[in-house]
Each structure stands twice: as C-alpha cells, then as structure tokens.
Design a protein around this motif. Structure first.
Motif, PDB file in Angstrom:
ATOM      1  N   MET A   1       0.844  -1.204   0.000  1.00  0.00           N
ATOM      2  CA  MET A   1       0.000   0.000   0.000  1.00  0.00           C
ATOM      3  C   MET A   1       0.876   1.249   0.000  1.00  0.00           C
ATOM      4  N   GLN A   2       0.397   2.283  -0.710  1.00  0.00           N
ATOM      5  CA  GLN A   2       1.136   3.550  -0.736  1.00  0.00           C
ATOM      6  C   GLN A   2       0.646   4.453   0.397  1.00  0.00           C
ATOM      7  N   SER A   3       1.494   5.373   0.810  1.00  0.00           N
ATOM      8  CA  SER A   3       1.070   6.285   1.872  1.00  0.00           C
ATOM      9  C   SER A   3       1.739   7.642   1.679  1.00  0.00           C
ATOM     10  N   CYS A   4       1.098   8.673   2.223  1.00  0.00           N
ATOM     11  CA  CYS A   4       1.655  10.023   2.170  1.00  0.00           C
ATOM     12  C   CYS A   4       2.044  10.437   3.577  1.00  0.00           C
ATOM     13  N   ASP A   5       3.306  10.743   3.779  1.00  0.00           N
ATOM     14  CA  ASP A   5       3.799  11.126   5.105  1.00  0.00           C
ATOM     15  C   ASP A   5       3.191  12.444   5.560  1.00  0.00           C
ATOM     16  N   LYS A   6       3.007  13.333   4.622  1.00  0.00           N
ATOM     17  CA  LYS A   6       2.553  14.678   4.938  1.00  0.00           C
ATOM     18  C   LYS A   6       1.094  14.670   5.430  1.00  0.00           C
ATOM     19  N   CYS A   7       0.246  13.941   4.676  1.00  0.00           N
ATOM     20  CA  CYS A   7      -1.189  13.943   4.992  1.00  0.00           C
ATOM     21  C   CYS A   7      -1.554  12.821   5.965  1.00  0.00           C
ATOM     22  N   LYS A   8      -0.614  11.955   6.252  1.00  0.00           N
ATOM     23  CA  LYS A   8      -0.861  10.804   7.123  1.00  0.00           C
ATOM     24  C   LYS A   8      -2.035   9.959   6.639  1.00  0.00           C
ATOM     25  N   ILE A   9      -2.043   9.662   5.368  1.00  0.00           N
ATOM     26  CA  ILE A   9      -3.094   8.783   4.851  1.00  0.00           C
ATOM     27  C   ILE A   9      -2.451   7.635   4.095  1.00  0.00           C
ATOM     28  N   GLU A  10      -3.231   6.560   3.996  1.00  0.00           N
ATOM     29  CA  GLU A  10      -2.824   5.441   3.158  1.00  0.00           C
ATOM     30  C   GLU A  10      -3.726   5.411   1.930  1.00  0.00           C
ATOM     31  N   ILE A  11      -3.121   5.045   0.845  1.00  0.00           N
ATOM     32  CA  ILE A  11      -3.854   5.120  -0.426  1.00  0.00           C
ATOM     33  C   ILE A  11      -3.906   3.749  -1.082  1.00  0.00           C
TER      34      ILE A  11
ATOM     35  N   GLY B   1      -4.735   1.174  -4.258  1.00  0.00           N
ATOM     36  CA  GLY B   1      -4.539   1.220  -5.704  1.00  0.00           C
ATOM     37  C   GLY B   1      -3.148   1.722  -6.060  1.00  0.00           C
ATOM     38  N   ASN B   2      -3.074   2.285  -7.237  1.00  0.00           N
ATOM     39  CA  ASN B   2      -1.787   2.712  -7.767  1.00  0.00           C
ATOM     40  C   ASN B   2      -1.884   4.156  -8.239  1.00  0.00           C
ATOM     41  N   LYS B   3      -1.393   5.062  -7.381  1.00  0.00           N
ATOM     42  CA  LYS B   3      -1.469   6.479  -7.732  1.00  0.00           C
ATOM     43  C   LYS B   3      -0.057   7.013  -7.940  1.00  0.00           C
ATOM     44  N   ALA B   4       0.074   7.959  -8.865  1.00  0.00           N
ATOM     45  CA  ALA B   4       1.377   8.562  -9.104  1.00  0.00           C
ATOM     46  C   ALA B   4       1.727   9.542  -7.989  1.00  0.00           C
ATOM     47  N   ARG B   5       0.691  10.269  -7.502  1.00  0.00           N
ATOM     48  CA  ARG B   5       0.927  11.272  -6.462  1.00  0.00           C
ATOM     49  C   ARG B   5      -0.202  11.221  -5.433  1.00  0.00           C
ATOM     50  N   CYS B   6       0.019  11.887  -4.317  1.00  0.00           N
ATOM     51  CA  CYS B   6      -1.012  11.933  -3.285  1.00  0.00           C
ATOM     52  C   CYS B   6      -2.219  12.720  -3.790  1.00  0.00           C
ATOM     53  N   PRO B   7      -3.427  12.146  -3.681  1.00  0.00           N
ATOM     54  CA  PRO B   7      -4.617  12.845  -4.184  1.00  0.00           C
ATOM     55  C   PRO B   7      -4.958  14.100  -3.375  1.00  0.00           C
ATOM     56  N   LEU B   8      -4.427  14.214  -2.142  1.00  0.00           N
ATOM     57  CA  LEU B   8      -4.753  15.401  -1.330  1.00  0.00           C
ATOM     58  C   LEU B   8      -3.756  16.534  -1.557  1.00  0.00           C
ATOM     59  N   CYS B   9      -2.464  16.223  -1.382  1.00  0.00           N
ATOM     60  CA  CYS B   9      -1.485  17.305  -1.459  1.00  0.00           C
ATOM     61  C   CYS B   9      -0.667  17.281  -2.739  1.00  0.00           C
TER      62      CYS B   9
END
Ligand SMILES: [Zn+2]
Length: 219
Positions: free
Chosen positions: A1-11, A13-21
């Motif tokens: 699973m992918q995750s964004c450190d900044k937004c503290k969310i887990e994503i 599927g397969n995303k190129a970038r964080c959908p929030l930030c």
C-alpha cells in the motif's frame, strides 16, 4: 500500500501522487481497487493500414478496368493521383484530426468538385459526371459506414451524414435532365442504390434517424 507522510493517509490502488497534497508517495503500489474499463479504440496505424489496403485495391481495380476497356481510360492518371492524395489525407487525418467523418466527407466533396473543374477545363468529356460522381457518392456512403463502425459510433451519430449524402447524390439528376450526362447508367444505378439504402435505414432504423434529426434540428 502507498502512503503520504505529509497527509498521514494510506492510499489504495496505484497512484502517481497523493490525491490530497499532490506530494510524492511512499510504499508499494497495489493493483487498482476498481477494474478499469477497457475501451477498444482503433489505432492510427490500423487506420493507415486499412487506407493503404483500400488504395491498393482501388489502383488494382482501375488497372483492370483500364485493361478491359477497348480504348483505355483517359482519366486513369487523375484517378490514381486522387487516390494517393486521398491516402495522404487519411494519414494526415489519422495523426492530426479528431473528426474523421467530417474530414472524409469534405475531402470527397472537394475531390468531386476538382474532377468537375478538371473535366470542364479539359474539353468536357463528361467523365466526371459519368464515372466520378456516381462512384464518389457510393464511396462516400460506404466510407461513412465503415468509419462509423471503426470508430464504434452509434448509427444516430452518423445517420445525418448519410442523409446529406443521399440528398446531394440527387444532384446528379440535374445533370441527367440537362442532358449533360451522355451515359446515365452509372449515375442512375449509384443514386438508386443510395436511395434504397437510405429508405432501408428509415424503415428499419427509424428511431436512430428520428433522434438524430430532433437533436440536430432542435439545437
Ligand atoms: Zn499528501
């Protein structure tokens, strides 16, 4: 699973970038959570190959007609040149244009117009009204249907092209009644075939025609 450190969310599927930030993601991408719909679209290469095939068949057919007719056909070079110009157009269109049906229709009308003018200024042997127009109108109906099928359009999205092809094909009767056309058989057969075909559409696919017309004439 992918995750964004900044937004503290887990994503998922397969995303190129964080959908929030929009920032970079850490971790391993997964296979997509929802299956993507596969849309089959025709590739440009396939379109060019189809056009090349039609060009080949056309040139061969012209050679045979030329061979079979006692005097040969005087406008053979013009027909071959036009076919190659048309092929070039399709190649250009395949790569640069987004409404192939419109482009093809305009090009066939331009071709017919040019052949009338060339015929007129080369002493009017009437080959344009005897052969080119009947062939071009039939060819236009066939090209419209093939393009519609290739692009997976619904009949109601291209039925009006067929309507206008049919109406313009009737122009050939003007040449007949004015006795400009010395050998009317091809024009009569071609126009009859187009009319029969369109009557068939009206009878069996009336709903496509009605919805296309109401959309076109009400807007
Ligand atoms: Zn983020």
């Amino acid at each position: 699973m992918q995750s964004c450190d900044k937004c503290k969310i887990e994503i998922r599927g397969n995303k190129a970038r964080c959908p929030l930030c929009g920032g970079k993601l850490k971790g391993e991408p997964e296979s997509p959570a929802f299956p993507a719909l596969k849309r089959k679209i025709i590739t440009r290469a396939l379109l060019v190959r189809i056009a090349a095939f039609i060009l080949f068949v056309f040139c061969l057919a012209m050679r045979i007609v030329d061979y079979a007719s006692p005097a040969g056909i005087s406008w053979l070079p013009l027909a071959i040149i036009s076919a190659f110009v048309g092929f070039g157009d399709i190649c250009v269109m395949a790569y640069y244009h987004n409404n192939p049906l419109k482009t093809i229709t305009i090009q066939i009308y331009v071709g017919m117009f040019i052949s009338l003018i060339v015929d007129y200024y080369t002493g009017w042997h009437a080959w344009s009204v005897v052969w080119v127009l009947p062939g071009a109108f039939c060819g236009m109906v066939i090209a419209t249907i093939i393009t519609g099928l290739i692009l997976r359009m619904r009949l109601q999205d291209f039925v009006l092209y067929l309507l206008f092809d049919t109406l313009f094909a009737l122009v050939q009767f003007v040449f007949l009644f004015k006795e400009i056309n010395p050998f009317p058989l091809p024009a009569v057969i071609s126009t009859a075939m187009i009319i029969v075909f369109f009557v068939g559409i009206l009878l069996f696919r009336w709903r496509d025609f009605a919805s296309a017309s109401s959309r076109y004439f009400n807007t």
